[in-house]
Motif scaffolding. Structure first.
Motif, PDB file in Angstrom:
ATOM      1  N   THR A 119       4.966   5.148 -12.209  1.00 33.58           N
ATOM      2  CA  THR A 119       3.758   4.486 -12.719  1.00 33.58           C
ATOM      3  C   THR A 119       3.365   3.321 -11.841  1.00 33.58           C
ATOM      4  OG1 THR A 119       4.337   5.125 -14.988  1.00 33.58           O
ATOM      5  CG2 THR A 119       2.754   3.337 -14.723  1.00 33.58           C
ATOM      6  N   GLN A 120       4.362   2.566 -11.378  1.00 31.95           N
ATOM      7  CA  GLN A 120       4.061   1.420 -10.498  1.00 31.95           C
ATOM      8  C   GLN A 120       3.444   1.886  -9.184  1.00 31.95           C
ATOM      9  OE1 GLN A 120       4.229  -1.832 -11.335  1.00 31.95           O
ATOM     10  NE2 GLN A 120       5.850  -2.837 -10.164  1.00 31.95           N
ATOM     11  N   PHE A 121       4.010   2.928  -8.599  1.00 35.51           N
ATOM     12  CA  PHE A 121       3.435   3.480  -7.367  1.00 35.51           C
ATOM     13  C   PHE A 121       1.995   3.930  -7.594  1.00 35.51           C
ATOM     14  CE2 PHE A 121       7.680   4.205  -5.298  1.00 35.51           C
ATOM     15  CZ  PHE A 121       7.345   3.656  -4.070  1.00 35.51           C
ATOM     16  N   ARG A 122       1.772   4.659  -8.680  1.00 38.07           N
ATOM     17  CA  ARG A 122       0.439   5.186  -8.953  1.00 38.07           C
ATOM     18  C   ARG A 122      -0.570   4.067  -9.209  1.00 38.07           C
ATOM     19  NH1 ARG A 122       1.731   8.135 -12.843  1.00 38.07           N
ATOM     20  NH2 ARG A 122       0.886   6.957 -14.588  1.00 38.07           N
ATOM     21  N   THR A 123      -0.148   3.014  -9.912  1.00 44.61           N
ATOM     22  CA  THR A 123      -1.053   1.904 -10.212  1.00 44.61           C
ATOM     23  C   THR A 123      -1.515   1.212  -8.940  1.00 44.61           C
ATOM     24  OG1 THR A 123       0.005   1.542 -12.368  1.00 44.61           O
ATOM     25  CG2 THR A 123      -1.272  -0.285 -11.433  1.00 44.61           C
ATOM     26  N   PHE A 124      -0.577   0.898  -8.053  1.00 46.26           N
ATOM     27  CA  PHE A 124      -0.954   0.226  -6.802  1.00 46.26           C
ATOM     28  C   PHE A 124      -1.783   1.146  -5.915  1.00 46.26           C
ATOM     29  CE2 PHE A 124       2.712  -2.742  -7.595  1.00 46.26           C
ATOM     30  CZ  PHE A 124       1.946  -3.883  -7.654  1.00 46.26           C
ATOM     31  N   LYS A 135       2.321  -8.024  -5.024  1.00 53.24           N
ATOM     32  CA  LYS A 135       2.911  -6.685  -5.072  1.00 53.24           C
ATOM     33  C   LYS A 135       4.436  -6.757  -4.968  1.00 53.24           C
ATOM     34  CE  LYS A 135       2.254  -2.145  -2.885  1.00 53.24           C
ATOM     35  NZ  LYS A 135       1.512  -1.425  -1.823  1.00 53.24           N
ATOM     36  N   ALA A 136       4.933  -7.614  -4.069  1.00 56.77           N
ATOM     37  CA  ALA A 136       6.381  -7.760  -3.916  1.00 56.77           C
ATOM     38  C   ALA A 136       7.015  -8.321  -5.192  1.00 56.77           C
ATOM     39  CB  ALA A 136       6.681  -8.676  -2.733  1.00 56.77           C
ATOM     40  N   PHE A 137       6.341  -9.288  -5.808  1.00 60.10           N
ATOM     41  CA  PHE A 137       6.876  -9.858  -7.050  1.00 60.10           C
ATOM     42  C   PHE A 137       6.938  -8.800  -8.148  1.00 60.10           C
ATOM     43  CE2 PHE A 137       6.283 -11.732 -11.228  1.00 60.10           C
ATOM     44  CZ  PHE A 137       7.269 -12.702 -11.257  1.00 60.10           C
ATOM     45  N   CYS A 138       5.889  -7.983  -8.268  1.00 62.92           N
ATOM     46  CA  CYS A 138       5.870  -6.943  -9.299  1.00 62.92           C
ATOM     47  C   CYS A 138       7.004  -5.945  -9.101  1.00 62.92           C
ATOM     48  CB  CYS A 138       4.519  -6.227  -9.298  1.00 62.92           C
ATOM     49  SG  CYS A 138       3.163  -7.229  -9.934  1.00 62.92           S
ATOM     50  N   TRP A 139       7.265  -5.571  -7.848  1.00 64.26           N
ATOM     51  CA  TRP A 139       8.366  -4.642  -7.582  1.00 64.26           C
ATOM     52  C   TRP A 139       9.716  -5.283  -7.903  1.00 64.26           C
ATOM     53  CZ3 TRP A 139       8.240   0.270  -7.567  1.00 64.26           C
ATOM     54  CH2 TRP A 139       7.136   0.971  -7.091  1.00 64.26           C
TER      55      TRP A 139
END
Length: 213
Positions: free
Chosen positions: A65-70, A90-94
């Motif tokens: 889901t994270q990959f798809r959202t970005f 983006k780095a913080f979210c990962w």
């Protein structure tokens, strides 16, 4: 309905089929145990499904889901890549996501290996705090790095996370299996939790006989 819409429904249908299969197996197992007079005990049934979800399904779904959202954001708004704060955001979210996954796997492994009340307490603590950590971390990162108010973004996913955590919290509070397994019920040797470094004694009487002169 076109093929793209049908394809987007496949994951949902698979998830519904998986849940339905788990419900059927749980009820079948409960009926067999009721006939045999066996208490609900061990990491089977819905507790086993929770562990499988925590170890495998949830991390894979969260990362996907994270990959798809970005990817969707970057494809829809390419200019976002030029923002100075986008890469740190983006780095913080990962990092936030991976931290929650590590926490979840640790919590699930404790449930699997240590049959004690503290394991359930840690599981409940994770279920209460993790939705807030994810939501507030994402909103705070959006404000700090991008100066964007993201409180209304991805509300569907956020609500699903809160509802899922609430239902599992009720399960750990009300479940007979959880009470039997973690709160002092007698366990059989075959259902003892695995603890690294500690051998299992399967026939204590035979061991004592060997020690006699």
């Amino acid at each position: 309905m076109n093929s793209q819409q049908v394809g987007s429904m496949v994951p949902l249908l698979l998830f519904i089929a998986l849940v339905a299969g788990c419900v059927w197996l749980t009820r079948r197992s409960a009926r067999q145990r009721a006939v045999q007079g066996e208490p609900l005990y061990g990491t089977k049934g819905w507790l086993g499904f929770f562990l499988v979800t925590a170890f495998v399904l949830s991390p894979l779904m969260s990362i996907g889901t994270q990959f798809r959202t970005f990817a969707d954001v970057e494809a829809r708004t390419p200019a976002v890549l030029e923002l100075a704060g986008y890469v740190p955001y983006k780095a913080f979210c990962w990092c936030l996501l991976l931290g929650v996954i590590v926490w979840k796997v640790w919590m699930a492994n404790r449930l699997r290996t240590r049959y004690e009340p503290e394991s359930v307490a840690h599981a409940k603590l994770f279920l209460v705090l993790s939705p807030f950590v994810i939501y507030l971390g994402d909103v705070g990162a959006g404000w700090a790095f991008l100066s964007v108010n993201a409180t209304g973004e991805e509300m569907g996913r956020t609500i699903r996370g809160f509802v899922s955590s609430f239902l599992w919290y009720l399960y750990f509070t009300k479940s007979e299996r959880v009470k039997n397994t973690y709160f002092g019920a007698k366990q059989s040797p075959s259902s003892e939790p695995f603890e690294p470094g500690r051998p299992r004694v399967r026939n204590l009487k035979g061991l004592e006989q060997r020690r006699e002169p």
